[in-house]
Design an enzyme around this catalytic site. Sequence first.
Site: not given
Length: 526
Positions: A46, A231
């Site tokens: 990420d 998330e």
Amino acid sequence: MALSTNLPALSPAQATDTQQTAPLQGATPQWRPLLHYSPRRNWMNDPNGPFFHKGVYHLFYQYNPVAPEWGNMSWGHATSTDLLHWHEQDVALPFNETKDIFSGTVVVDTHNTSGLGTAENPPLVALHTSVFKKNASREPGVQAQSLAYSLDDGQTWKPYRKDPVLTLSPDSLHFRDPGVFWYAPGGYWVMTTVVANAPVVKLYKSANLTDWTFLSDFGPAGFVRPGMLWEMPSLFPLPLDGNEARQKWVLMLGINPWSIAGGSGSIYFVGSFDGTTFRPEGLPPDGSDPAAYDWLDHGADHYAAIPFSGLPGNSAVTIGWMSNWDYASQVPTSPWKGQMTLPMTMALRTVDGRPQLCLEPDSHYTALVAARPTLSFDGLQLVSEQHLLPDHVHGQVLDIDMNMHMQSADRAGIFVRATADGRIGTGIVYDMKRQLLTVDRSRSGLTDFSARFSHEHIVNMPAPTGDISLHVIIDRNSIEVLSRHGSIVITDLIFPPAGADRVMAFSENGTTEFRNMKITLLDGSQ
């Protein structure tokens, strides 16, 4: 045909000014992206805390400094002046014996609200998730929000004396991913976090970035499936159709699993925010199919999208991780695993009678394309046939802007990164009868490295008159397809052989006219 020299030549979007590494056995340079950032080696996932400061774009990301597999989570760091040429920096926030460093955000504390800098030298502040280990002050696996700051434009980072700055009570193993922005009407900072497995988004506020007060919860908005995690929340305003008086708020989330293409993906909600509570608009009924929700991308490989902070004016640019948790650990690249999507400008537009988040390539990329040679084809008419574009139309890295008018065909489109015999290629296909746009990577090259590497990614896209406009960005190991003002995006990884560099158009069971097809060569191919 020579490439223009108006812009510096592209090299793979990774460091060229850090230590050199000898070729490794099993290395896959043929899949090293040219346009998309990838680390020199090891694991990346990420993006974290991208921001713009003093003419430099900073990108942080989840990184394993010691191996090409998930673990030892730290913050890698890269910088760029144009979002295309990236320079890998030293690890910004390294793991240590007491904790791993998970995702978060960086903001420029312009008014030194934190007191960690000065009015003359305001600090950069990184809010991030700490995952504590067995020899730490908290129980193993506990997640909480920590703070680090920099007084030298992000070159070095100091941990804040109080660690963590925000916890849940009781402690949680799933409290993570702070996204932070300045809420001007209230004069305070707002943080979005998640309790990932609840799933719920939790909002907090702070006057100084170090002391946080709970505001509200958001979720689950009717969209919960077994094992689903939420998330990487981001909350930000955008004007609707460019009208600043019609501002709406967008909440963007990573969903894993159960995304629209399987595995992980990015969803968004449009609504309002009053400084305390986010209220979504136009939610489908509880329990609706994932297709009823708004997805940032309908492909398999766009996750954890996050906006850049600190951009001048009202510009809004996002970047995401170009992979999928279904098979990220198995992708056949070496000595790195993981890369970023192309940075995209975001806009909120009324499409099909409702606000939709639309993406288009950042202006630095469009300038690059404008400075390179373009081959144009207009009025190419195909009748139930395939047509290999001329020999000089080939390359591993291409930009294709095209329109199709399907006069009577059932299906039409193009194959890219194709071989001349058509045995290998990634299809971009429009089905007139079903009104569907598909990216088909079933014959794209290497596909058997994972049973979960899905082959077709489909989105409903009505085109009753048979007119379809597509913008296709092809890199050495990826394809990004945009249509309908960027409200439809399909992003997919592909792993073709180096010799698969042709473009083939086709029309099935009828006639299709290819109009205003422009192919720009971005890798130096003639």
